[in-house]
Design a protein around this motif. Structure first.
Motif, PDB file in Angstrom:
ATOM      1  N   THR A 223     135.009  85.483  42.787  1.00 47.70           N
ATOM      2  CA  THR A 223     135.370  85.269  44.191  1.00 47.70           C
ATOM      3  C   THR A 223     135.877  83.850  44.407  1.00 47.70           C
ATOM      4  OG1 THR A 223     133.753  86.897  44.960  1.00 47.70           O
ATOM      5  CG2 THR A 223     134.526  85.299  46.567  1.00 47.70           C
ATOM      6  N   GLU A 226     139.380  83.554  42.962  1.00 44.38           N
ATOM      7  CA  GLU A 226     140.398  84.201  43.791  1.00 44.38           C
ATOM      8  C   GLU A 226     140.676  83.412  45.064  1.00 44.38           C
ATOM      9  OE1 GLU A 226     140.391  88.849  42.589  1.00 44.38           O
ATOM     10  OE2 GLU A 226     139.083  88.312  44.255  1.00 44.38           O
ATOM     11  N   ILE A 229     143.373  79.723  44.225  1.00 44.30           N
ATOM     12  CA  ILE A 229     144.515  79.970  43.342  1.00 44.30           C
ATOM     13  C   ILE A 229     145.467  78.772  43.330  1.00 44.30           C
ATOM     14  CG2 ILE A 229     146.576  81.401  43.007  1.00 44.30           C
ATOM     15  CD1 ILE A 229     144.047  82.848  42.203  1.00 44.30           C
ATOM     16  N   LEU A 268     144.440  85.501  36.465  1.00 44.81           N
ATOM     17  CA  LEU A 268     144.396  85.757  37.909  1.00 44.81           C
ATOM     18  C   LEU A 268     145.570  85.077  38.611  1.00 44.81           C
ATOM     19  CD1 LEU A 268     140.800  85.323  39.402  1.00 44.81           C
ATOM     20  CD2 LEU A 268     142.230  87.356  39.452  1.00 44.81           C
ATOM     21  N   ARG A 272     148.858  86.860  40.406  1.00 44.99           N
ATOM     22  CA  ARG A 272     149.249  86.546  41.768  1.00 44.99           C
ATOM     23  C   ARG A 272     150.709  86.088  41.810  1.00 44.99           C
ATOM     24  NH1 ARG A 272     149.616  87.551  46.911  1.00 44.99           N
ATOM     25  NH2 ARG A 272     149.630  85.713  48.253  1.00 44.99           N
TER      26      ARG A 272
END
Length: 321
Positions: A223, A226, A229, A268, A272
């Motif tokens: 979490t 994310e 970023i 991640l 994105r």
């Protein structure tokens, strides 16, 4: 295409290519329809080059053939398919079905089928894409299989897909790997599918649902990643914020995600970036900055290593589509 799935192209030499689908659930579930329909269309387009053998678990266990020779090695790819809500098969039946599937060079499961294979002890050290709703049932297999949050996986000869809508992405990825992008494009058009999600994309569901039952600290760490970023945190920062040592955090990521925290965090950010390149009009430089890359060359190199093409090529693909 992700490099592991490119390895499946070796099967395209088989004439005909024989695929076994064992449907252990209902015929009208999204998991089954998403997988079977693209493959049925492929078989229709390719004529005798692709033969689908669709069976119930009992038919697969009994060896009831439907026009195909029934012997060890009869199939080149075999999948055990069941919706995540499907109750487990009786142990003797599931053992017999699994034995049939494992005769194929490439084999695995979709939906609950992934859990059944892992529970049978056949996914030791293997990265598997398990439906998030079954994570609570997976605690006893966590040390033997590597649970990933991805839509689907190919690890060695083992195939796995979380099912649901991802089944269609999985089937279309198989079609491209086996028969090329032109065949995939025809099926996408027939099914009105605009974009095929790759295996590296993640199940879009709350992290607490995915990991909370097993490891709340892991959920907290992802979490944090994310949420940061554009300005990435260091691994030490993440570990400190969730109350773990760096070593403890690395052990959790290795066990449950098959990756180091730094590598997972990088992926991640790149996922994105790929989403932004495909779905927005931000410049490539802006996308890199928004995903924590101050160097354009580092962004391009890291992106190419994960996805097999540069950010510029990814953007051109969007424009061409």
């Amino acid at each position: 295409m992700s490099t592991p799935f490119a390895h499946l192209s070796i099967l395209a030499r088989e004439q005909p290519l024989r695929v076994l689908l064992v449907n252990a659930g209902e015929a009208d579930t999204l998991t089954w329809a998403g997988l079977a329909q693209p493959l049925r269309l492929a078989a229709r387009l390719l004529g005798g080059r692709l033969q689908l053998d669709v069976r119930t678990p009992r038919q697969a266990a009994d060896g009831a053939a439907d026009g195909l020779a029934d012997h060890a090695g009869a199939w080149h790819l075999a999948l055990l398919v069941a919706d995540e809500t499907q109750a487990a098969l009786p142990p003797p039946l599931i053992r017999a079905v699994i034995e049939r599937c494992r005769a194929a060079p490439y084999w695995g499961g979709v939906g609950a089928g992934v859990l059944w294979l892992a529970e049978a002890g056949l996914m030791g050290g293997v990265r598997i894409a398990l439906p998030w709703a079954l994570y609570a049932d997976a605690e006893d297999i966590a040390e033997r299989a590597i649970l990933t949050p991805n839509l689907f996986e190919l690890d060695g000869p083992h195939l796995s897909c979380c099912g649901g809508a991802a089944s269609a992405d999985f089937a279309l990825t198989l079609v491209e790997a086996l028969f090329g992008p032109n065949v995939q494009a025809e099926i996408k058009e027939a099914l009105c599918i605009d974009r095929v999600r790759g295996p590296e994309e993640r199940q879009r569901v709350a992290l607490q649902a995915r990991f909370g039952a097993l490891q709340p600290k892991l959920s907290e760490a992802v979490t944090l990643m994310e949420a940061n970023i554009e300005e990435p945190l260091s691994t030490d920062d993440v570990a400190g914020l969730v109350g773990l040592s760096r070593r403890q955090l690395e052990r959790l990521f290795k066990q449950y995600l098959g990756s180091l925290p730094s590598r997972y965090y990088l992926e991640l950010r790149l996922q994105r970036a790929r989403q932004l390149l495909l779905e927005t009009n931000y410049s490539i430089v802006q996308v890199g900055l928004m995903c924590g890359f101050s160097s354009g060359s580092h962004f391009s190199t890291a992106f190419g290593t994960l996805f097999g093409n540069t950010p510029r090529e990814e953007r051109q693909r969007k424009l061409a589509g």
